[in-house]
Design a protein around this motif. Structure first.
Motif, PDB file in Angstrom:
ATOM      1  N   GLY A 231     -10.517  -4.860   8.647  1.00 40.48           N
ATOM      2  CA  GLY A 231     -10.881  -3.708   9.465  1.00 40.48           C
ATOM      3  C   GLY A 231      -9.769  -3.257  10.407  1.00 40.48           C
ATOM      4  O   GLY A 231     -10.033  -2.547  11.379  1.00 40.48           O
ATOM      5  N   ASN A 232      -8.552  -3.652  10.125  1.00 39.00           N
ATOM      6  CA  ASN A 232      -7.398  -3.300  10.959  1.00 39.00           C
ATOM      7  C   ASN A 232      -6.782  -2.022  10.398  1.00 39.00           C
ATOM      8  O   ASN A 232      -6.245  -2.024   9.286  1.00 39.00           O
ATOM      9  CB  ASN A 232      -6.398  -4.463  10.927  1.00 39.00           C
ATOM     10  N   LEU A 233      -6.844  -0.927  11.168  1.00 38.13           N
ATOM     11  CA  LEU A 233      -6.420   0.365  10.632  1.00 38.13           C
ATOM     12  C   LEU A 233      -4.936   0.386  10.292  1.00 38.13           C
ATOM     13  O   LEU A 233      -4.525   0.918   9.267  1.00 38.13           O
ATOM     14  CB  LEU A 233      -6.746   1.468  11.646  1.00 38.13           C
ATOM     15  N   GLY A 234      -4.096  -0.173  11.158  1.00 35.41           N
ATOM     16  CA  GLY A 234      -2.661  -0.190  10.887  1.00 35.41           C
ATOM     17  C   GLY A 234      -2.332  -0.972   9.625  1.00 35.41           C
ATOM     18  O   GLY A 234      -1.511  -0.549   8.805  1.00 35.41           O
ATOM     19  N   VAL A 235      -2.973  -2.106   9.469  1.00 32.50           N
ATOM     20  CA  VAL A 235      -2.739  -2.935   8.281  1.00 32.50           C
ATOM     21  C   VAL A 235      -3.279  -2.229   7.048  1.00 32.50           C
ATOM     22  O   VAL A 235      -2.641  -2.210   5.992  1.00 32.50           O
ATOM     23  CB  VAL A 235      -3.401  -4.323   8.458  1.00 32.50           C
ATOM     24  N   ALA A 236      -4.467  -1.625   7.178  1.00 32.21           N
ATOM     25  CA  ALA A 236      -5.077  -0.916   6.043  1.00 32.21           C
ATOM     26  C   ALA A 236      -4.164   0.222   5.588  1.00 32.21           C
ATOM     27  O   ALA A 236      -3.960   0.425   4.386  1.00 32.21           O
ATOM     28  CB  ALA A 236      -6.455  -0.386   6.429  1.00 32.21           C
ATOM     29  N   THR A 237      -3.621   0.957   6.537  1.00 32.53           N
ATOM     30  CA  THR A 237      -2.725   2.062   6.189  1.00 32.53           C
ATOM     31  C   THR A 237      -1.484   1.543   5.480  1.00 32.53           C
ATOM     32  O   THR A 237      -1.024   2.119   4.496  1.00 32.53           O
ATOM     33  CB  THR A 237      -2.319   2.838   7.455  1.00 32.53           C
ATOM     34  N   ALA A 238      -0.937   0.447   5.985  1.00 32.82           N
ATOM     35  CA  ALA A 238       0.266  -0.123   5.375  1.00 32.82           C
ATOM     36  C   ALA A 238      -0.015  -0.629   3.962  1.00 32.82           C
ATOM     37  O   ALA A 238       0.782  -0.429   3.048  1.00 32.82           O
ATOM     38  CB  ALA A 238       0.798  -1.274   6.237  1.00 32.82           C
ATOM     39  N   ILE A 239      -1.166  -1.260   3.759  1.00 35.49           N
ATOM     40  CA  ILE A 239      -1.529  -1.742   2.414  1.00 35.49           C
ATOM     41  C   ILE A 239      -1.746  -0.547   1.495  1.00 35.49           C
ATOM     42  O   ILE A 239      -1.332  -0.543   0.329  1.00 35.49           O
ATOM     43  CB  ILE A 239      -2.796  -2.617   2.464  1.00 35.49           C
ATOM     44  N   TRP A 240      -2.363   0.509   2.021  1.00 38.03           N
ATOM     45  CA  TRP A 240      -2.619   1.713   1.239  1.00 38.03           C
ATOM     46  C   TRP A 240      -1.303   2.287   0.722  1.00 38.03           C
ATOM     47  O   TRP A 240      -1.218   2.778  -0.398  1.00 38.03           O
ATOM     48  CB  TRP A 240      -3.364   2.730   2.093  1.00 38.03           C
ATOM     49  N   GLU A 241      -0.290   2.245   1.569  1.00 35.31           N
ATOM     50  CA  GLU A 241       0.984   2.854   1.208  1.00 35.31           C
ATOM     51  C   GLU A 241       1.796   2.000   0.244  1.00 35.31           C
ATOM     52  O   GLU A 241       2.826   2.455  -0.244  1.00 35.31           O
ATOM     53  CB  GLU A 241       1.789   3.155   2.472  1.00 35.31           C
TER      54      GLU A 241
END
Lengths: 331, 269
Positions: A231-241
């Motif tokens: 649920g970590n937005l920064g980590v989620a965004t980085a994984i998404w990219e």
């Protein structure tokens, strides 16, 4: 979250403070309105969204903002204090894990006792836990609020809102095996040893197995992303990219992790970087034995980057870094 | 073949012999595999290391006990009189020559049930200190700090004190002692030792595992005694060495003197 942590995207709206703080939002509002007396500690995982919470404090309190960098000390804070409210970001840079490394933090806490205005501080969760255990830091802050994990729907909303082009969400091929991840372990008997891949169940895949197979692939994908990123937005965004292509499948959402176990020195170095997020290489010298080789291995495993003598934690590697250091029970 | 023929002549059928060998080999392999699997599991669950490792000797006892039953049960099939005679002979043997062995075996069974210490504990038994690496029916094996394997008969538990440093927990307190001269800045030295402990890569601190620094006056010098826990008892000496090394380096850089050993003046003849 620092923009430098996630590159190559247009910046979208941040998660609202009430979602980020959950139940702690009420006490945070009370501090901002003057009902509660600080100082306040805002504690969160790396890249989890401490920034937007501190932004809100700066706005509501009309406060002076101080952002600390590796190597900064209490003088940087003293130079900006003008008697009014102050918001200090990344306070984990006030200490170093060595003999004599708590002097700046101690001086800051001494100053804190004499400041009448509201002080709001931001702390990395791992640094906070360490300092609470060895320096009783939590006793110096009567109000502590913690960044909460975002639900999957909110992660989906915030991640997708950052991009102009929406990928196509495709269900995983049922024939494609993704329930197991392979890690290598050394098996030895007397003078003989061999490296053997040991399959272990992937918790994310197991959760998918027990879910309704008729779910929308988009929901499954973001459910997986929220689980993997905690649920970590920064980590989620980085994984998404880290994914590529115009199509995305749930199995594309994965944490790039090394299949080898970290030794004590590597785990210790990684724990320090996890707690600091960014640290000068010079600060690690004398703390970590064989620093050059250790950093080389961690960089090859995709856990940290080393550039211009700054060692930075890779956002997408946080879900792998935390358990790797927790296993060794490193404080 | 001669030995095989001799066994056959004793009335033991070849099929029975094959079955016995098969049971013994299967028991051996099973004990090895189970021991290896449990040891591998332990490395990934440090918190449960002690409680999982204790299963190793227990499962070995069960496996070999089952094998012994499968081998000797059908083989002996003693009548009541034969059983009585064997019991009498067994008792005489115990009384004359095997009482120590029997005491050791009973000690092993008591160890498994009462658990004054477990595999993975750091203990002192009859003056020998080390990590318990194995508990068999007859003896407990300790791995000393010098990496020697000491086999302590389990019967020793009945006659000597057993000191357990961690009592089944993975964490263990380690005490580090450093000496400074009587004129040294004791407060600064204490702070250095404290910071050396809490910044160590091996330290473990929480509400149940606090750290402390004590100062003792020894007249001509002062002893700074630091006490803290390590997350894994196997890091005991690494932690002590790390704290000592860094503390002494800090003492040297800050001019905190450590006492020198008294020098005996040469005799004049």
């Amino acid at each position: 979250m620092k923009d430098s942590a996630v590159k190559g995207r247009r910046r979208g709206p941040e998660a609202d403070v009430s979602t980020l703080l959950g139940d702690d939002h009420e006490v945070f509002k009370a501090v901002l309105s003057g009902e509660e007396v600080g100082p306040v500690a805002v504690v969160g995982d790396p890249f989890s969204g401490r920034g937007p919470v501190l932004d809100r404090a700066v706005r509501d309190l009309d406060a002076t903002r101080v952002s600390l960098d590796p190597g900064d000390g209490v003088d940087r804070i003293r130079a900006r204090i003008d008697g009014g409210p102050v918001v200090i970001e990344d306070c984990q840079h006030l200490y170093e894990r060595r003999i004599g490394g708590f002097e700046e933090l101690s001086a800051f806490l001494d100053d804190l006792a004499s400041i009448d205005a509201t002080v709001v501080t931001g702390w990395n969760r791992y640094a906070w836990a360490y300092l609470a255990a060895v320096q009783s830091l939590d006793r110096e802050f009567p109000v502590t609020v913690e960044i909460q994990p975002l639900p999957a729907e909110r992660v989906a909303e915030l991640v997708l809102d950052r991009y102009d082009v929406m990928p196509a969400f495709v269900a995983d091929d049922p024939e494609r095996g993704g329930s197991f991840v392979s890690t290598r372990h050394e098996i030895g008997w007397r003078d003989w040893s061999v490296s053997v891949p040991i399959p272990t169940l992937s918790p994310v895949a197991v959760k998918d197995l027990f879910s309704d197979g008729n779910l929308d692939p988009k929901d499954v994908t973001f459910g997986r992303l929220a689980t993997v990123s905690n649920g970590n937005l920064g980590v989620a965004t980085a994984i998404w990219e880290t994914r590529h292509g115009s199509e995305v499948r749930p199995s594309d959402i994965a944490v790039a992790a090394s299949d080898r176990d970290l030794d004590r020195e590597e785990a210790f170095c990684l724990r320090i970087v996890l707690a600091k997020e960014r640290i000068n290489r010079a600060q690690l010298t004398g703390i970590v034995d064989g620093l050059d080789r250790v950093l080389g291995r961690l960089a090859r495993d995709g856990l940290v980057t080393v550039e211009d003598d700054i060692v930075e934690l890779v956002p997408a590697a946080v879900p792998a870094a935390a358990p790797a250091t927790d296993r060794g029970r490193i404080l | 073949m001669t030995a095989l023929q001799a066994l056959v002549d004793l009335g033991i059928a070849q099929e029975t012999l094959t079955r016995i060998v098969g049971v013994l080999v299967a028991a051996y392999l099973t004990a090895r595999v189970v021991g290896y699997v449990l040891t591998a599991v332990v490395e990934h669950i440090p918190r449960r290391r002690i409680s999982i490792k204790i299963l190793v000797p227990i499962t070995r006892v069960l496996i070999y006990g089952t094998a012994a039953y499968l081998v000797f049960g059908p083989l002996l099939q003693l009548s009541a009189a034969q059983l009585l005679a064997v019991s009498g002979l067994f008792g005489a043997a115990l009384g004359f020559g095997l009482k120590d062995l029997f005491a050791a075996i009973i000690g092993g069974l008591v160890l498994v049930t009462e658990r004054p210490y477990q595999v993975g504990d750091k203990v002192t038994i009859d003056g020998d200190y080390g990590e318990v690496t194995d508990i068999d029916l007859r003896a407990t094996t300790l791995r000393t700090p010098d990496d020697s394997a000491v086999s302590v008969p389990n019967a020793t538990m009945f006659t000597a004190n057993v000191s357990n440093a961690n009592d089944g927990q993975p964490e263990m307190m380690v005490v580090v002692e450093l000496a400074v001269t009587a004129s040294a800045d004791v407060d600064r030295a204490s702070t250095i030792v404290k910071e050396a402990m809490v910044t160590s890569k091996y330290v473990y601190v929480d509400d149940d595992h606090p750290f402390a620094v004590l100062v003792e006056d020894e007249s001509y010098y002062r002893t700074i005694r630091g006490k803290a826990y390590v997350a894994d008892l196997r890091d005991e000496f690494a932690f002590a060495s790390d704290v000592t090394e860094r503390s002494m380096a800090a003492f040297a850089s800050e001019g905190i003197e450590i006492p020198e050993a008294p020098v005996r003046a040469p005799e004049h003849r």
